[in-house]
Design an enzyme around this catalytic site. Structure first.
Site, short mmCIF file in Angstrom:
data_model
loop_
_atom_site.label_atom_id
_atom_site.label_comp_id
_atom_site.label_asym_id
_atom_site.label_seq_id
_atom_site.Cartn_x
_atom_site.Cartn_y
_atom_site.Cartn_z
N HIS A 81 3.56 -1.54 11.02
CA HIS A 81 3.23 -0.13 10.82
C HIS A 81 1.91 0.23 11.51
CE1 HIS A 81 0.96 -2.22 7.65
NE2 HIS A 81 0.07 -1.25 7.78
N GLU A 120 0.83 -1.21 0.00
CA GLU A 120 0.00 0.00 0.00
C GLU A 120 0.86 1.26 0.00
OE1 GLU A 120 -2.29 -0.96 3.43
OE2 GLU A 120 -0.83 -0.16 4.85
N ARG A 160 -3.25 -7.98 13.04
CA ARG A 160 -3.18 -6.99 14.12
C ARG A 160 -2.41 -7.58 15.29
NH1 ARG A 160 -8.40 -6.83 15.11
NH2 ARG A 160 -8.83 -5.54 13.30
#
Length: 320
Positions: A173, A115, A193
Site C-alpha cells: 500500500h 492500521e 519499504r
C-alpha cells in the site's frame, strides 16, 4: 482520574507538507510536519500529559504506575496497544508493507502492524495504492520492485474526505499526495519499504529499501479495494455516531456533535482516546469542564465513568 490532554510528537519526513500546520497548528522543528503522533507510547515518540496532576509526565510512565487506566487486563510491563497519528502527504509515500503478528520476526525487533485510515481531506484526484490488482509470482514481484514498475500491478483508488480504509498486515500500500488522514494502528513502527520513486533524503542519500523482507510478508492474493461504508450510523438529537471499524486491536467510532451534547460511559474494560479532527467544544464530567479544539488528543482512563461531549465538532473515539 481525569481527561488527559496529550502533547504531539512531530516527524518531518521528506514527503510531508504544511497542511497539519494549517489545519491544527502542528509545527515541528523541521522543514515540514509529515506526521503528528497524538497518542504514542513508543521509543520513537512519547506522549506527554499537558494538564492536571500528571502534567509534564510521559503517558507511558503514568500507565506503568496505573495499568488499570488501560484495562483490567493490562500489566505494568505490557506495551500500550495502539498508536494514533495525523499524516499529511504532500508527496506520495513510499510503496510499503507491514508484517502481521504471525509474520513479524520478534528476534529482529519486528512487530505486527494493522492500521485504519480515516481521510480528513483530499485534493481532487487524490488516491492511494491498496493491494495487488493481479496474480503475480514472487520472482515477478521482485523484478517490478527493482525496475520501478511495481505501481503497474497495484490497485489505484481515488479517495475523498470521510473515506475509511483498513490496511490488513501483508497488504502492499501507499498514501498518495494531496491526502491528510488520521491513522489508528497497532503500536508498531515496523515498515518494509519496497519503492520510493528514486527520491533522496536531505543528505542526498536514497532511503533504505527492504525488498526481500517485504516479499516474505506480502499477501500476493489480488484484492478488490474496499472501505467501511456509511451504513452503521446512529442519529441522536444534536449528534451522530458512526462505527468506523472494529478488529482485535482497536474499535473506532466517529462522533459528530452539532450544537448539542452526547453522553458516553468509559467503563473499566477500556480507555477512550478522543482525537478531534474538526471543530471545537468541551467535555463535561464530574462537575468539571475541559475545553478542546481541532487537533487535540485526549486520553480518558478506563473506569472513568460517564462524560458528555458538547459543541460543534468531529471526533474519532478509539478504544479496545
Amino acid at each position: 482520574m481525569y481527561p488527559m490532554k496529550l502533547s504531539s510528537v512531530y516527524k518531518d519526513y521528506l514527503w510531508g507538507g504544511h497542511e497539519l500546520e494549517r489545519l491544527y497548528g502542528k509545527i515541528g522543528d523541521g522543514n515540514c510536519t509529515a506526521e503528528s503522533w497524538e497518542l504514542c507510547c513508543h521509543p520513537d515518540g512519547e506522549s506527554v500529559v499537558k494538564n492536571g496532576r500528571f502534567k509534564g509526565q510521559q503517558l507511558r510512565d503514568i500507565l506503568r504506575q496505573h495499568p488499570e487506566f488501560v484495562s483490567p487486563r493490562h500489566k505494568p510491563e505490557d506495551k500500550f496497544p495502539i498508536l494514533i497519528k495525523f499524516i499529511d502527504a504532500k508527496q506520495n509515500l513510499s510503496i510499503q508493507v507491514h508484517p502481521s503478528d504471525d509474520t513479524a520476526l520478534p528476534e529482529l525487533g519486528e512487530e505486527g502492524k494493522a492500521e485504519m485510515w480515516y481521510v480528513i481531506s483530499a485534493t481532487p484526484r487524490a488516491f492511494l495504492y491498496y493491494g495487488l490488482s493481479q496474480e503475480i509470482s514472487k520472482e515477478e514481484l521482485r523484478a517490478k520492485m527493482e525496475d520501478g514498475t511495481i505501481c503497474d500491478v497495484l490497485n489505484k483508488v481515488q479517495v475523498h474526505a470521510g473515506d475509511v480504509f483498513f490496511i490488513h498486515p501483508g497488504t502492499i500500500h501507499a498514501i498518495g499526495k494531496g491526502t491528510v488522514i488520521a491513522e489508528i494502528q497497532q503500536n508498531s513502527n515496523t515498515t518494509f519499504r519496497v519503492y520510493d520513486y528514486l527520491r533522496k533524503d536531505k543528505d542526498g542519500n536514497y532511503r533504505e529499501l527492504h525488498v526481500e523482507r517485504a516479499i516474505d510478508v506480502i499477501d500476493r492474493t489480488p484484492i478488490v479495494p474496499s472501505q467501511v461504508f456509511d451504513n452503521n450510523e446512529v442519529t441522536l438529537k444534536g449528534a451522530r455516531l458512526r462505527s468506523l471499524f472494529e478488529c482485535q486491536y482497536f474499535n473506532v467510532m466517529r462522533v459528530q456533535t452539532m450544537g448539542g451534547r452526547v453522553k458516553f460511559m468509559c467503563a473499566k474494560e477500556t480507555f477512550h482516546s478522543l482525537l478531534v479532527v474538526k471543530g471545537d467544544g468541551y467535555l463535561e464530567c464530574k462537575g468539571n469542564r475541559y475545553e478542546f479544539r481541532a487537533g487535540d488528543s485526549i486520553f480518558i482512563p478506563a473506569g472513568f465513568g460517564e462524560y458528555y461531549i458538547h459543541g460543534n465538532n468531529e471526533i474519532l473515539m478509539s478504544k479496545l
